[in-house]
Design a protein around this motif. Structure first.
Motif, PDB file in Angstrom:
ATOM      1  N   VAL A  69      -3.451   9.639  15.132  1.00 24.63           N
ATOM      2  CA  VAL A  69      -2.048   9.976  14.881  1.00 24.63           C
ATOM      3  C   VAL A  69      -1.677   9.470  13.488  1.00 24.63           C
ATOM      4  O   VAL A  69      -1.763   8.270  13.209  1.00 24.63           O
ATOM      5  N   ALA A  70      -1.257  10.370  12.617  1.00 32.39           N
ATOM      6  CA  ALA A  70      -1.021  10.039  11.208  1.00 32.39           C
ATOM      7  C   ALA A  70       0.086   9.008  10.997  1.00 32.39           C
ATOM      8  O   ALA A  70       0.057   8.277  10.005  1.00 32.39           O
ATOM      9  N   GLU A 104      -6.348   5.568  10.045  1.00 36.38           N
ATOM     10  CA  GLU A 104      -5.777   6.695  10.775  1.00 36.38           C
ATOM     11  C   GLU A 104      -5.921   8.004   9.993  1.00 36.38           C
ATOM     12  O   GLU A 104      -6.061   8.006   8.782  1.00 36.38           O
ATOM     13  N   THR A 105      -5.861   9.088  10.729  1.00 37.18           N
ATOM     14  CA  THR A 105      -5.930  10.414  10.136  1.00 37.18           C
ATOM     15  C   THR A 105      -4.722  10.648   9.226  1.00 37.18           C
ATOM     16  O   THR A 105      -3.717   9.950   9.331  1.00 37.18           O
ATOM     17  N   GLY A 106      -4.840  11.621   8.324  1.00 34.84           N
ATOM     18  CA  GLY A 106      -3.713  11.979   7.474  1.00 34.84           C
ATOM     19  C   GLY A 106      -3.872  11.585   6.029  1.00 34.84           C
ATOM     20  O   GLY A 106      -3.062  11.973   5.195  1.00 34.84           O
ATOM     21  N   HIS A 107      -4.917  10.820   5.713  1.00 32.55           N
ATOM     22  CA  HIS A 107      -5.182  10.435   4.326  1.00 32.55           C
ATOM     23  C   HIS A 107      -6.199  11.403   3.729  1.00 32.55           C
ATOM     24  O   HIS A 107      -6.833  12.169   4.440  1.00 32.55           O
ATOM     25  N   ALA A 108      -6.375  11.343   2.421  1.00 30.65           N
ATOM     26  CA  ALA A 108      -7.369  12.182   1.742  1.00 30.65           C
ATOM     27  C   ALA A 108      -8.767  11.871   2.275  1.00 30.65           C
ATOM     28  O   ALA A 108      -9.067  10.736   2.655  1.00 30.65           O
ATOM     29  N   SER A 109      -9.623  12.888   2.277  1.00 28.54           N
ATOM     30  CA  SER A 109     -10.989  12.714   2.768  1.00 28.54           C
ATOM     31  C   SER A 109     -11.899  12.241   1.643  1.00 28.54           C
ATOM     32  O   SER A 109     -11.468  12.089   0.506  1.00 28.54           O
ATOM     33  N   HIS A 163       3.446   2.350  -2.528  1.00 25.45           N
ATOM     34  CA  HIS A 163       2.447   1.432  -1.978  1.00 25.45           C
ATOM     35  C   HIS A 163       1.214   1.388  -2.879  1.00 25.45           C
ATOM     36  O   HIS A 163       1.044   2.237  -3.754  1.00 25.45           O
ATOM     37  N   TRP A 164       0.373   0.387  -2.646  1.00 25.18           N
ATOM     38  CA  TRP A 164      -0.911   0.275  -3.337  1.00 25.18           C
ATOM     39  C   TRP A 164      -1.992   0.814  -2.421  1.00 25.18           C
ATOM     40  O   TRP A 164      -2.121   0.376  -1.272  1.00 25.18           O
ATOM     41  N   ASP A 165      -2.767   1.769  -2.907  1.00 29.12           N
ATOM     42  CA  ASP A 165      -3.901   2.347  -2.196  1.00 29.12           C
ATOM     43  C   ASP A 165      -5.148   1.635  -2.737  1.00 29.12           C
ATOM     44  O   ASP A 165      -5.479   1.786  -3.910  1.00 29.12           O
TER      45      ASP A 165
END
Length: 174
Positions: A69-70, A104-109, A163-165
Motif C-alpha cells: 500500500v503506497a 512500500e510500493t509507489g516509489h520509482a523502480s 523530504h530527503w531521498d
C-alpha cells in the motif's frame, strides 16, 4: 617446462590477480557504479526495533505498514545495511530523524530502489539539511532535477523538496 619451484609463485600471483579482478565491487570489471550484492533482508519488526533503539522515528501518511500500500511506511525486505545506515546517520548528525518512506510500493523502480531495500525517505529538518549541506559533497542534480549530495561512504542524499531521498549502498561506516 617450468620447474615446480618456479611454477608455484607464478600460480599464486595469478590467483591473487584473478581474485582482485573478480572480487565484487573491485577491480577493472566493477565499472564506476556500485554493484548490487545479495543483502541481508529485515522484517518490518526487526527494522523498527533497530530504529527504536537508536532514536530514529518513522511515520506513515496512511497510518500503516503494509508493503503493498503506497500510503504506508513499510520496512519489510529493508536491507540490513540500509537500516544500519539510518542508525549511523542518526549518530553522526545528532538530529531528530523521522523516516517517511521505506520499502512500500509507489516509489520509482530500479536496482537501488525503495522496493529493493536500498532507500529511505527522511522528513526534512533544518538540522538534517544543514548537516548534509555542510558535510557531504554536492554532486549535481539527478535526472528529475533533485540536487544530490554524496557522503564519503558513497551513499547519496537527494533533496526531493519536502523530504530527503537517501540511497544507502552501505551502512555509512557502522
Amino acid at each position: 617446462m617450468l620447474s615446480h619451484m618456479r611454477l608455484r609463485p607464478v600460480l599464486t600471483a595469478f590467483a591473487l590477480v584473478l581474485g582482485v579482478l573478480f572480487a565484487p565491487g573491485v577491480g577493472v570489471l566493477g565499472g564506476g557504479a556500485p554493484q548490487a550484492h545479495a543483502a541481508t533482508k529485515l522484517t518490518h519488526a526487526e527494522a523498527t526495533a533497530r530504529f527504536s533503539s537508536s532514536g530514529v522515528t518513522w511515520s506513515s501518511s496512511g497510518g500503516c505498514s503494509n508493503r503493498n500500500v503506497a500510503t504506508c511506511t513499510s520496512f519489510d525486505q529493508l536491507n540490513l545495511a540500509t537500516a544500519q545506515g539510518a542508525q549511523t546517520l542518526k549518530g553522526a548528525t545528532g538530529c531528530a530523524l523521522n523516516i517517511t518512506g521505506g520499502t512500500e510500493t509507489g516509489h520509482a523502480s530500479g536496482t537501488y530502489s525503495h522496493w529493493n531495500g536500498y532507500k529511505l525517505d527522511f522528513a526534512k529538518s533544518t538540522c538534517l539539511t544543514n548537516y548534509i549541506h555542510n558535510v557531504f559533497t554536492y554532486i549535481g542534480v539527478r535526472g528529475d532535477g533533485a540536487p544530490q549530495y554524496q557522503a564519503g561512504s558513497g551513499n547519496v542524499y537527494a533533496d526531493e523538496g519536502n523530504h530527503w531521498d537517501v540511497t544507502f549502498y552501505n551502512c555509512g561506516g557502522c
